[in-house]
Enzyme design. Structure first.
Site, PDB file in Angstrom:
ATOM      1  N   ASN A 181     -68.134  18.738  52.766  1.00 40.27           N
ATOM      2  CA  ASN A 181     -68.238  19.166  51.366  1.00 40.27           C
ATOM      3  C   ASN A 181     -67.922  18.012  50.418  1.00 40.27           C
ATOM      4  O   ASN A 181     -68.609  17.798  49.410  1.00 40.27           O
ATOM      5  CB  ASN A 181     -67.255  20.312  51.084  1.00 40.27           C
ATOM      6  CG  ASN A 181     -67.688  21.628  51.686  1.00 40.27           C
ATOM      7  OD1 ASN A 181     -68.814  21.774  52.148  1.00 40.27           O
ATOM      8  ND2 ASN A 181     -66.791  22.599  51.695  1.00 40.27           N
ATOM      9  N   ARG A 207     -84.646  26.306  52.919  1.00 39.32           N
ATOM     10  CA  ARG A 207     -83.979  25.644  54.050  1.00 39.32           C
ATOM     11  C   ARG A 207     -84.271  26.483  55.290  1.00 39.32           C
ATOM     12  O   ARG A 207     -83.726  27.573  55.436  1.00 39.32           O
ATOM     13  CB  ARG A 207     -82.466  25.567  53.827  1.00 39.32           C
ATOM     14  CG  ARG A 207     -82.037  24.802  52.587  1.00 39.32           C
ATOM     15  CD  ARG A 207     -80.520  24.636  52.567  1.00 39.32           C
ATOM     16  NE  ARG A 207     -80.020  24.240  51.265  1.00 39.32           N
ATOM     17  CZ  ARG A 207     -79.991  22.988  50.803  1.00 39.32           C
ATOM     18  NH1 ARG A 207     -80.468  22.022  51.557  1.00 39.32           N
ATOM     19  NH2 ARG A 207     -79.501  22.711  49.610  1.00 39.32           N
ATOM     20  N   ARG A 261     -82.068  20.002  48.430  1.00 39.87           N
ATOM     21  CA  ARG A 261     -81.228  18.827  48.631  1.00 39.87           C
ATOM     22  C   ARG A 261     -80.696  18.707  50.062  1.00 39.87           C
ATOM     23  O   ARG A 261     -80.158  19.648  50.612  1.00 39.87           O
ATOM     24  CB  ARG A 261     -80.064  18.856  47.641  1.00 39.87           C
ATOM     25  CG  ARG A 261     -79.249  17.571  47.609  1.00 39.87           C
ATOM     26  CD  ARG A 261     -78.239  17.622  46.496  1.00 39.87           C
ATOM     27  NE  ARG A 261     -78.854  17.377  45.200  1.00 39.87           N
ATOM     28  CZ  ARG A 261     -78.423  17.926  44.069  1.00 39.87           C
ATOM     29  NH1 ARG A 261     -77.430  18.771  44.085  1.00 39.87           N
ATOM     30  NH2 ARG A 261     -79.002  17.623  42.934  1.00 39.87           N
ATOM     31  N   HIS A 300     -86.342  28.550  44.362  1.00 35.99           N
ATOM     32  CA  HIS A 300     -85.179  28.939  45.167  1.00 35.99           C
ATOM     33  C   HIS A 300     -85.265  30.404  45.566  1.00 35.99           C
ATOM     34  O   HIS A 300     -84.406  30.906  46.289  1.00 35.99           O
ATOM     35  CB  HIS A 300     -83.903  28.661  44.351  1.00 35.99           C
ATOM     36  CG  HIS A 300     -82.639  28.743  45.120  1.00 35.99           C
ATOM     37  ND1 HIS A 300     -81.705  29.758  44.937  1.00 35.99           N
ATOM     38  CD2 HIS A 300     -82.126  27.947  46.094  1.00 35.99           C
ATOM     39  CE1 HIS A 300     -80.679  29.565  45.753  1.00 35.99           C
ATOM     40  NE2 HIS A 300     -80.902  28.482  46.466  1.00 35.99           N
ATOM     41  N   TYR A 338     -73.677  32.766  57.601  1.00 39.40           N
ATOM     42  CA  TYR A 338     -73.692  33.074  56.170  1.00 39.40           C
ATOM     43  C   TYR A 338     -73.839  34.575  55.999  1.00 39.40           C
ATOM     44  O   TYR A 338     -74.647  35.205  56.671  1.00 39.40           O
ATOM     45  CB  TYR A 338     -74.889  32.411  55.472  1.00 39.40           C
ATOM     46  CG  TYR A 338     -74.823  30.925  55.278  1.00 39.40           C
ATOM     47  CD1 TYR A 338     -74.045  30.101  56.083  1.00 39.40           C
ATOM     48  CD2 TYR A 338     -75.580  30.322  54.276  1.00 39.40           C
ATOM     49  CE1 TYR A 338     -74.010  28.730  55.896  1.00 39.40           C
ATOM     50  CE2 TYR A 338     -75.552  28.942  54.084  1.00 39.40           C
ATOM     51  CZ  TYR A 338     -74.775  28.152  54.905  1.00 39.40           C
ATOM     52  OH  TYR A 338     -74.752  26.794  54.725  1.00 39.40           O
ATOM     53  N   ARG A 353     -67.180  32.970  45.470  1.00 42.14           N
ATOM     54  CA  ARG A 353     -66.676  32.098  46.533  1.00 42.14           C
ATOM     55  C   ARG A 353     -66.319  30.710  46.031  1.00 42.14           C
ATOM     56  O   ARG A 353     -65.297  30.149  46.376  1.00 42.14           O
ATOM     57  CB  ARG A 353     -67.732  31.963  47.642  1.00 42.14           C
ATOM     58  CG  ARG A 353     -67.376  30.919  48.697  1.00 42.14           C
ATOM     59  CD  ARG A 353     -68.389  30.893  49.817  1.00 42.14           C
ATOM     60  NE  ARG A 353     -69.732  30.632  49.355  1.00 42.14           N
ATOM     61  CZ  ARG A 353     -70.261  29.415  49.202  1.00 42.14           C
ATOM     62  NH1 ARG A 353     -69.538  28.344  49.464  1.00 42.14           N
ATOM     63  NH2 ARG A 353     -71.513  29.263  48.798  1.00 42.14           N
ATOM     64  N   HIS A 357     -72.286  34.216  51.003  1.00 44.27           N
ATOM     65  CA  HIS A 357     -73.458  33.643  50.334  1.00 44.27           C
ATOM     66  C   HIS A 357     -74.281  34.675  49.572  1.00 44.27           C
ATOM     67  O   HIS A 357     -75.142  34.317  48.769  1.00 44.27           O
ATOM     68  CB  HIS A 357     -74.327  32.947  51.392  1.00 44.27           C
ATOM     69  CG  HIS A 357     -75.403  32.072  50.849  1.00 44.27           C
ATOM     70  ND1 HIS A 357     -76.734  32.425  50.844  1.00 44.27           N
ATOM     71  CD2 HIS A 357     -75.345  30.843  50.280  1.00 44.27           C
ATOM     72  CE1 HIS A 357     -77.453  31.448  50.308  1.00 44.27           C
ATOM     73  NE2 HIS A 357     -76.644  30.481  49.955  1.00 44.27           N
TER      74      HIS A 357
END
Length: 697
Positions: free
Chosen positions: A47, A368, A398, A428, A461, A554, A582
Site C-alpha cells: 500500500n 481488472r 492503474r 470503472h 474482496y 474502509r 470492497h
C-alpha cells in the site's frame, strides 16, 4: 454556519495514512494467526509503495510547479508533504517493533528468517554453492566513476550500494550491485528464509576482485508511476499507453529506502546521484520491500498459522446443474455476496453464453480481470465462434495496464470489438450483458457488480453481484453499451444511474430528501472512500436536520463525524479484517426503491471523472438482504474502528454483557447455515434459520 469551513474536513492523504495504520494494527493484533499478521505487514508495505508512487509523487509535482491546489481542508502540497513525512517517520518505529515481534514468534514455530552471517557453517556452504550457480551469473556489479556513469534505476529497483578500497592504488571507489526482480527476495532452505542481500553482501569480494569492502547497504528506490496520457493526440491508444508504461520506469525518484546503519557517505553518494529530498529517505532495520513477505506467508507447511480456510458456497438457485441462463428465465433477480458466495456462477454466466448456439452477443466492461482470466478466455472463444463480442477494456486501470493490453490484443485478434473507453474518462462500471435468441424474439440478461470480473480477488474482496432479466435494467444495459461504442453527448439512462452526469445528482437529491424527514430520516452507506465535498456538505446538512447517518468506510473519509451541532448524528466505522471490504451499498429510508449497489465510491474522481453505474434494487427480498449486510457490519465490535472528530480511529469494543461480533466471521457462519440447512430443508426454511442467527447476534 459555514459548512465549507476547512476545519470540518479531514485531509485526504492523512486519512489514507490512518487507513494503512489500521492495516498495520491488524499485524499487531495477537488474536490474528502469525502468518496472517505477517501478511498484513506485506499489505501495509505494498500500500505504501503505491501511495508514494501516485499520491506523494502528485503532491511533489504540484509543489514543483508552485500550484497551490488544495482540497476542502485547505492544506497546501508542501504542508501535506511535511505531514506525510512526519507521520511515516514516526510510524516506522511501530512497524519495526511489530515485524520483529512476529518474526520472533514465527521462529518458535519453526519458521525462521535469518541473515547469512547467522547461519551455521554447513548451511553457509550450501548457500555459497547456491550463490555461484544461481546468483553470480544474474546479478550485476556496477562501478561508478568518471568512465562509468551512475545507472538508471527502474521503479522499485533493489540493489546494494558499496564503498570499496582499491588495494593497489589505495583509492576509495563507489559501486552498486543490482539485484534483479527475477530473483527471489529470500533464499529458502526448508523452513528457513535468508534475505538475498545478506548473501550478496557476503560475496561482494568475488564480484569486485582486488577491492576491499569498506561498507555496504541495501537500498530501494520509488519513482513517480502515474501515467499522463494525452488522449486527444492519440491515433493508437494502445501504442500510446505502451509508451507511457516505459516512461513509468523513468519517472522522478520520490523515495529512497535504505538499510539502517548505512554509513553517511553511502547515503550522501546516493542522494547526490538520485537528487532525493532528505525527508524522503527512510532507514529501516527490517528487510526492504515488505510486499515480498508473501514468499514466507505462502509457505504451505504452517496452515495452523493462517486463518481457518473458508470455501465460498454456491446457494440456490445456482446450486443445480441447470444452465445459468435457463435459471434466470424463472428467477428474475439473483444476488450473490462474495466471497461468502462463490464467484463461479459469474464465470459460468459468460462461459455458458459463449457456447450457447442461441446467444448472439456478449458485452462486458473489463477493468481488472487477472492474468489467467477464464472470463476473457470465454469471450475469446465466443468471438472465434462468430458471436458478437464487445469488450470495454480499461487500459488506464492503474498497475493493471500491461495485463489489460495483452488481453485487449488477444480479444482483437479473435475478432471481438474492443473499445478503450471515452476520452477523458476511466470506465470503472462493472457490467456484463448477454443477448440470446428466444424464438422470434431477443432475450436480454444483465450482470452488475460492485467489484471486478476477477475470480482471484473475488475470494478475498467482499462484493455484490446481481443478475437480472428485468427489462427496465436490461434495456438500460443496452443503452449503456451503445453510449460506450458510439457517439453520445447526452447519454442518460432511465433506470440505472451513470456518472459523471447522474449518480452525484441522485445521491444529493436522496440525501436532501432524508433531511426533509428530520429525525425520521435514515441513511446507511457502505463504500471504500468518502471524499466529495458536495456530498459531505449535504450529509452535514442532513445531520443538522436530525437524520441518523451510519457510514461504513474502509479507507479514506474526509468527513468529520461527531461535531456538536453539525455532524453529531453521523457515525463512521471502518472494518479491516480477513477480507477486503470492497462493496458499495447505499440505503436511503425514504427513497423508492431505497437501496442501491454501485461501482462508485463517493469521490470526485468516481462521480465526475469516471463512467460508473449505480443500480436500484427493486426486488424486496434482495433489498432486505442488502440491508441485513449493512446491519451486520454496524454490529461489528471486533474488527470495526470508530472515526473520531479529530480524524483518529478508536477500536470498537463489545458493550458490557454483549458478545463479540466479527461481521466477516458472522457472514461466513450465516452463509454456511444457508448452505447446510438448504440441503435438508426448503430455501425459505434455511433463510429463517440463518436470520435467527443474525438476530441472536
Amino acid at each position: 454556519m459555514n459548512l465549507k469551513d476547512p476545519k470540518l474536513y479531514i485531509n485526504r492523504e492523512l486519512s489514507w495514512l490512518r487507513f494503512n495504520t489500521r492495516v498495520l494494527e491488524e499485524a499487531q493484533d495477537p488474536d490474528n494467526p502469525l502468518l496472517e499478521r505477517l501478511k498484513f505487514i506485506a499489505i501495509y508495505g505494498t500500500n505504501l509503495d503505491e501511495f508514494y508512487m501516485i499520491r506523494v509523487a502528485g503532491l511533489k509535482k504540484l509543489f514543483k510547479y508552485r500550484i497551490a491546489v488544495t482540497g476542502p481542508d485547505n492544506m497546501t502540497p508542501l504542508e501535506q508533504l511535511k505531514a506525510i513525512r512526519s507521520y511515516l517517520h514516526e510510524e516506522k518505529t511501530k512497524l519495526e517493533a511489530t515485524f520483529f515481534e512476529i518474526i520472533a514468534k514465527l521462529q518458535k514455530e519453526g519458521l525462521i528468517l535469518k541473515n547469512y552471517q547467522d547461519l551455521d557453517d554447513q548451511t553457509k556452504a550450501w548457500i555459497n554453492d547456491y550463490f555461484k550457480t544461481n546468483l553470480y551469473p544474474v546479478i550485476l556489479p556496477i562501478a561508478v566513476d568518471a568512465t562509468h556513469p551512475f545507472p538508471h534505476l527502474n521503479n522499485l529497483s533493489f540493489a546494494l550500494v558499496l564503498k570499496l578500497l582499491d588495494t593497489q592504488e589505495n583509492e576509495t571507489k563507489y559501486g552498486l550491485i543490482r539485484i534483479p526482480r527475477v530473483l527471489p527476495r529470500f533464499i529458502q532452505i526448508d523452513n528457513t528464509y535468508i534475505p538475498i542481500e545478506s548473501v550478496v553482501q557476503a560475496h561482494i569480494q568475488s564480484l569486485f576482485p582486488g577491492y576491499k569492502v569498506l561498507s555496504s547497504a541495501p537500498f530501494r528506490v520509488t519513482r513517480n508511476a502515474d501515467i499522463e496520457i494525452e488522449e486527444e493526440e492519440a491515433d493508437d491508444f494502445m501504442e500510446l499507453l505502451e509508451e507511457g508504461l516505459k516512461l513509468r520506469r523513468k519517472g522522478e525518484i520520490v523515495r529512497l529506502e535504505i538499510g539502517a546503519g548505512a554509513e553517511e557517505d553511502l547515503v550522501s553518494f546516493l542522494t547526490d546521484h538520485l537528487k532525493i529530498h532528505k525527508e524522503d529517505i527512510y532507514s529501516y532495520n527490517i528487510p526492504l520491500n515488505l510486499g515480498s513477505l508473501w514468499e514466507i506467508v505462502s509457505n504451505k507447511n504452517f496452515p495452523h498459522l493462517l486463518f481457518e480456510p473458508y470455501t465460498p458456497k454456491i446457494l440456490p438457485p445456482f446450486d443445480s446443474n441447470e444452465p445459468i441462463l435457463q435459471i434466470l428465465e424463472h428467477e428474475k433477480d439473483v444476488m450473490l455476496f462474495h466471497p461468502y458466495e462463490s464467484f463461479d456462477p459469474v464465470v459460468r454466466f459468460i462461459q455458458e453464453a459463449s457456447k450457447d448456439p442461441n446467444v448472439l452477443a456478449i458485452r462486458m466492461t473489463l477493468y481488472r480481470v487477472g492474468r489467467n482470466s477464464p472470463i476473457v478466455k470465454a469471450l475469446i472463444e465466443a468471438a472465434e465462434a462468430g458471436k458478437q463480442v464487445t469488450a470495454m477494456v480499461e487500459l488506464k486501470a492503474r498497475f493493471d495496464e500491461e495485463n489489460n493490453l495483452i488481453w485487449a490484443r488477444r480479444l482483437e485478434q479473435a475478432g471481438a470489438h474492443v473499445i478503450f473507453g471515452i476520452p477523458g474518462f476511466k470506465v470503472h462500471a462493472k457490467i456484463a450483458q448477454v443477448i440470446k435468441k428466444d424464438g422470434d424474439k431477443l432475450k436480454q440478461y444483465t450482470h452488475l457488480a460492485t467489484g471486478n470480473y476477477n475470480p482471484a480477488t473475488a475470494r478475498i474482496y467482499t462484493d455484490v453481484s446481481y443478475f437480472t432479466t428485468d427489462r427496465r435494467i436490461t434495456d438500460d444495459s443496452t443503452r449503456f453499451f451503445h453510449y460506450l461504442t458510439g457517439f453520445s453527448k447526452k447519454g442518460k439512462l432511465q433506470t440505472l444511474y451513470m456518472s459523471p452526469t447522474q449518480i452525484k445528482p441522485k445521491l444529493l437529491q436522496m440525501i436532501e430528501e432524508e433531511a426533509k424527514h428530520g429525525k425520521e430520516g435514515q441513511i446507511v452507506a457502505k463504500m471504500n472512500s468518502l471524499v466529495d465535498p458536495a456530498v459531505i456538505e449535504a450529509l452535514y446538512k442532513a445531520s443538522i436536520a436530525g437524520v441518523q447517518i451510519d457510514l461504513i468506510i474502509r479507507g479514506i473519509c474526509c468527513l468529520r463525524p461527531q461535531i456538536k451541532g453539525i455532524s453529531e448524528n453521523i457515525r463512521v466505522i471502518s472494518i479491516v479484517g480477513k477480507y477486503l471490504e470492497h462493496a458499495r451499498i447505499f440505503y436511503f429510508k425514504h427513497s423508492s426503491p431505497n437501496i442501491f449497489i454501485s461501482s462508485a465510491d463517493w469521490m470526485p474522481r468516481n462521480l465526475e471523472r469516471r463512467i460508473e453505474l449505480m443500480t436500484p434494487m427493486f426486488d424486496p427480498e434482495i433489498a432486505e438482504r442488502l440491508l441485513e449486510i449493512l446491519q451486520i457490519q454496524l454490529k461489528d465490535n471486533v474488527k470495526a474502528r470508530i472515526l473520531l472528530s479529530d480524524g483518529e480511529y478508536r477500536k470498537k469494543e463489545p458493550e458490557p454483557g454483549k458478545p463479540p461480533i466479527n461481521s466477516q466471521i458472522l457472514m461466513e457462519e450465516y452463509t454456511k447455515l444457508l448452505y447446510n440447512t438448504n440441503k435438508k430443508n426448503t430455501t425459505s426454511r434455511a433463510k429463517k434459520l440463518a436470520r435467527r442467527l443474525l438476530k441472536e447476534s
